[in-house]
Design a protein around this motif. Structure first.
Motif, PDB file in Angstrom:
ATOM      1  N   VAL A  50       0.400  -1.607  -0.155  1.00  0.00           N
ATOM      2  CA  VAL A  50      -0.308  -0.492  -0.206  1.00  0.00           C
ATOM      3  C   VAL A  50       0.826   1.102   0.204  1.00  0.00           C
ATOM      4  N   VAL A  51       1.999   1.687   0.537  1.00  0.00           N
ATOM      5  CA  VAL A  51       3.127   2.618   0.911  1.00  0.00           C
ATOM      6  C   VAL A  51       3.067   2.396  -0.592  1.00  0.00           C
ATOM      7  N   THR A  52       3.845   1.557  -1.031  1.00  0.00           N
ATOM      8  CA  THR A  52       4.649   1.674  -2.474  1.00  0.00           C
ATOM      9  C   THR A  52       3.467   2.217  -3.372  1.00  0.00           C
ATOM     10  N   ILE A  53       2.147   1.479  -3.259  1.00  0.00           N
ATOM     11  CA  ILE A  53       1.139   2.107  -4.851  1.00  0.00           C
ATOM     12  C   ILE A  53       0.815   4.335  -4.106  1.00  0.00           C
ATOM     13  N   VAL A  54       1.104   4.340  -2.819  1.00  0.00           N
ATOM     14  CA  VAL A  54       0.809   5.630  -3.086  1.00  0.00           C
ATOM     15  C   VAL A  54       1.710   6.267  -3.062  1.00  0.00           C
ATOM     16  N   ILE A  55       2.845   6.482  -2.288  1.00  0.00           N
ATOM     17  CA  ILE A  55       3.976   6.988  -2.435  1.00  0.00           C
ATOM     18  C   ILE A  55       4.564   7.376  -4.568  1.00  0.00           C
ATOM     19  N   THR A  56       4.412   6.213  -4.712  1.00  0.00           N
ATOM     20  CA  THR A  56       4.259   5.595  -6.648  1.00  0.00           C
ATOM     21  C   THR A  56       3.059   6.603  -7.220  1.00  0.00           C
ATOM     22  N   GLY A  57       2.364   6.113  -6.767  1.00  0.00           N
ATOM     23  CA  GLY A  57       1.186   7.142  -6.904  1.00  0.00           C
ATOM     24  C   GLY A  57       1.035   8.667  -7.318  1.00  0.00           C
ATOM     25  N   LEU A  58       1.577   9.288  -6.011  1.00  0.00           N
ATOM     26  CA  LEU A  58       1.336  10.198  -5.744  1.00  0.00           C
ATOM     27  C   LEU A  58       3.083  11.281  -7.194  1.00  0.00           C
ATOM     28  N   MET A  59       3.792  10.083  -7.254  1.00  0.00           N
ATOM     29  CA  MET A  59       4.708  10.753  -8.452  1.00  0.00           C
ATOM     30  C   MET A  59       4.053  10.759  -9.360  1.00  0.00           C
ATOM     31  N   VAL A  60       3.454   9.796  -9.648  1.00  0.00           N
ATOM     32  CA  VAL A  60       2.875   9.826 -11.048  1.00  0.00           C
ATOM     33  C   VAL A  60       1.490  11.164 -11.226  1.00  0.00           C
ATOM     34  N   GLY A  61       1.275  11.220  -9.713  1.00  0.00           N
ATOM     35  CA  GLY A  61       0.186  12.466  -9.889  1.00  0.00           C
ATOM     36  C   GLY A  61       1.006  13.485 -10.526  1.00  0.00           C
ATOM     37  N   VAL A  62       2.065  14.301 -10.099  1.00  0.00           N
ATOM     38  CA  VAL A  62       2.952  15.413 -10.034  1.00  0.00           C
ATOM     39  C   VAL A  62       3.149  15.597 -11.768  1.00  0.00           C
ATOM     40  N   GLU A  63       3.819  14.730 -11.532  1.00  0.00           N
ATOM     41  CA  GLU A  63       4.202  14.092 -13.122  1.00  0.00           C
ATOM     42  C   GLU A  63       3.286  14.701 -14.369  1.00  0.00           C
ATOM     43  N   PHE A  64       2.272  13.670 -14.279  1.00  0.00           N
ATOM     44  CA  PHE A  64       1.360  14.167 -15.312  1.00  0.00           C
ATOM     45  C   PHE A  64       0.724  15.688 -14.370  1.00  0.00           C
ATOM     46  N   SER A  65       1.018  15.797 -13.800  1.00  0.00           N
ATOM     47  CA  SER A  65       0.168  17.614 -13.169  1.00  0.00           C
ATOM     48  C   SER A  65       1.020  18.274 -14.128  1.00  0.00           C
ATOM     49  N   VAL A  66       2.131  18.544 -14.195  1.00  0.00           N
ATOM     50  CA  VAL A  66       3.273  18.501 -14.646  1.00  0.00           C
ATOM     51  C   VAL A  66       3.491  19.095 -16.238  1.00  0.00           C
ATOM     52  N   ALA A  67       3.408  17.401 -16.780  1.00  0.00           N
ATOM     53  CA  ALA A  67       2.562  17.401 -17.387  1.00  0.00           C
ATOM     54  C   ALA A  67       2.151  17.827 -18.843  1.00  0.00           C
ATOM     55  N   PHE A  68       0.892  17.635 -18.167  1.00  0.00           N
ATOM     56  CA  PHE A  68      -0.714  18.378 -19.004  1.00  0.00           C
ATOM     57  C   PHE A  68      -1.486  19.357 -18.416  1.00  0.00           C
ATOM     58  N   VAL A  69      -1.149  20.116 -17.098  1.00  0.00           N
ATOM     59  CA  VAL A  69      -1.324  21.026 -16.449  1.00  0.00           C
ATOM     60  C   VAL A  69      -0.503  22.335 -16.409  1.00  0.00           C
ATOM     61  N   MET A  70       0.611  22.132 -15.228  1.00  0.00           N
ATOM     62  CA  MET A  70       1.925  23.406 -15.351  1.00  0.00           C
ATOM     63  C   MET A  70       2.191  23.519 -16.778  1.00  0.00           C
ATOM     64  N   ASN A  71       3.513  23.182 -17.047  1.00  0.00           N
ATOM     65  CA  ASN A  71       3.609  23.468 -18.309  1.00  0.00           C
ATOM     66  C   ASN A  71       2.813  23.697 -19.463  1.00  0.00           C
ATOM     67  N   PRO A  72       1.625  23.002 -19.561  1.00  0.00           N
ATOM     68  CA  PRO A  72       0.865  23.930 -21.336  1.00  0.00           C
ATOM     69  C   PRO A  72       0.430  25.703 -20.012  1.00  0.00           C
ATOM     70  N   ILE A  73       0.449  25.723 -18.585  1.00  0.00           N
ATOM     71  CA  ILE A  73       0.121  27.124 -18.183  1.00  0.00           C
ATOM     72  C   ILE A  73       0.958  28.155 -18.515  1.00  0.00           C
ATOM     73  N   PHE A  74       2.232  27.577 -18.395  1.00  0.00           N
ATOM     74  CA  PHE A  74       3.210  28.347 -18.573  1.00  0.00           C
ATOM     75  C   PHE A  74       3.948  28.757 -20.274  1.00  0.00           C
ATOM     76  N   THR A  75       3.283  28.008 -20.437  1.00  0.00           N
ATOM     77  CA  THR A  75       3.282  27.771 -22.573  1.00  0.00           C
ATOM     78  C   THR A  75       2.472  29.370 -22.692  1.00  0.00           C
ATOM     79  N   ALA A  76       1.320  29.518 -21.759  1.00  0.00           N
ATOM     80  CA  ALA A  76       0.371  29.793 -22.131  1.00  0.00           C
ATOM     81  C   ALA A  76       0.764  31.988 -21.535  1.00  0.00           C
ATOM     82  N   LEU A  77       1.575  31.621 -20.782  1.00  0.00           N
ATOM     83  CA  LEU A  77       2.283  32.762 -20.127  1.00  0.00           C
ATOM     84  C   LEU A  77       3.161  33.738 -21.398  1.00  0.00           C
ATOM     85  N   PRO A  78       2.612  34.562 -20.989  1.00  0.00           N
ATOM     86  CA  PRO A  78       3.572  35.958 -21.523  1.00  0.00           C
ATOM     87  C   PRO A  78       4.875  35.118 -21.333  1.00  0.00           C
TER      88      PRO A  78
END
Length: 148
Positions: free
Chosen positions: A7-35
Motif C-alpha cells: 500500500v505504501v509503495t502504491i501510494v508513494i508511486t501514485g503520488l509521484m505519477v500524479g505530480v509528473e502528470f500534472s507537470v506535463a498536462f497542467v503546469m507546463n501548458p499553463i506556463f507556455t500560455a503565459l507571456p
C-alpha cells in the motif's frame, strides 16, 4: 507487513505519477500560455523546486518497489512488481540522461541570460517528459494490478 509495504509503495508511486502528470498536462501548458518572461520564469522556478524533491521520490519509489519484489517473491503478482521496478529504473535513467541536463540549464535561466533556443530546449524536455510519464504510469499500473 507485506500488505502495508504494498500500500505504501502504491501510494508513494501514485503520488509521484500524479505530480509528473500534472507537470506535463497542467503546469507546463499553463506556463507556455503565459507571456514569454512569465512562462520561462515559472519553468525555472518549477525546475528548481521539483528538481530538489523528485530525485528522492523516484529513488524512494524504486526502493519501495524493490523491497516489495523481495518480500513478495514467489507470490502472485511478483513478476508484475519486478517489471514495474524495471520500468522505474528506466524512468530514473531517462531522468539522469535526458531530462536532468536540460533542467539543470533551464532552472538557472532568467530573461536576461536565457539562450536564444530556450523554447526548443523546453520542447525537447517536454517530449522526454511525456515519454517518462508514460513509463511511470505503466509502472504504477503494474503495481496496482499486482496488489489486486
Amino acid at each position: 507487513m507485506l500488505t502495508a509495504l504494498e500500500v505504501v509503495t502504491i501510494v508513494i508511486t501514485g503520488l509521484m505519477v500524479g505530480v509528473e502528470f500534472s507537470v506535463a498536462f497542467v503546469m507546463n501548458p499553463i506556463f507556455t500560455a503565459l507571456p514569454e518572461d512569465s512562462g520561462q520564469l515559472g519553468r525555472a522556478h518549477g525546475g528548481r523546486m521539483l528538481g530538489a524533491v523528485m530525485p528522492v521520490w523516484y529513488i524512494g519509489s524504486l526502493i519501495l518497489t524493490a523491497a516489495w519484489a523481495v518480500a513478495g517473491w514467489g507470490q502472485d503478482g511478483a513478476g508484475l512488481v519486478v517489471t514495474a521496478g524495471a520500468l522505474l529504473i528506466v524512468s530514473v535513467l531517462m531522468s539522469v540522461l535526458l531530462l536532468v541536463p536540460i533542467n539543470n540549464r533551464g532552472k538557472t535561466w532568467t530573461p536576461e541570460n536565457r539562450p536564444a533556443d530556450w523554447k526548443q530546449q523546453m520542447k525537447r524536455w517536454d517530449s522526454y517528459h511525456y515519454a517518462r510519464v508514460a513509463v511511470i504510469i505503466a509502472a504504477f499500473t503494474l503495481l496496482v494490478v499486482a496488489r489486486a
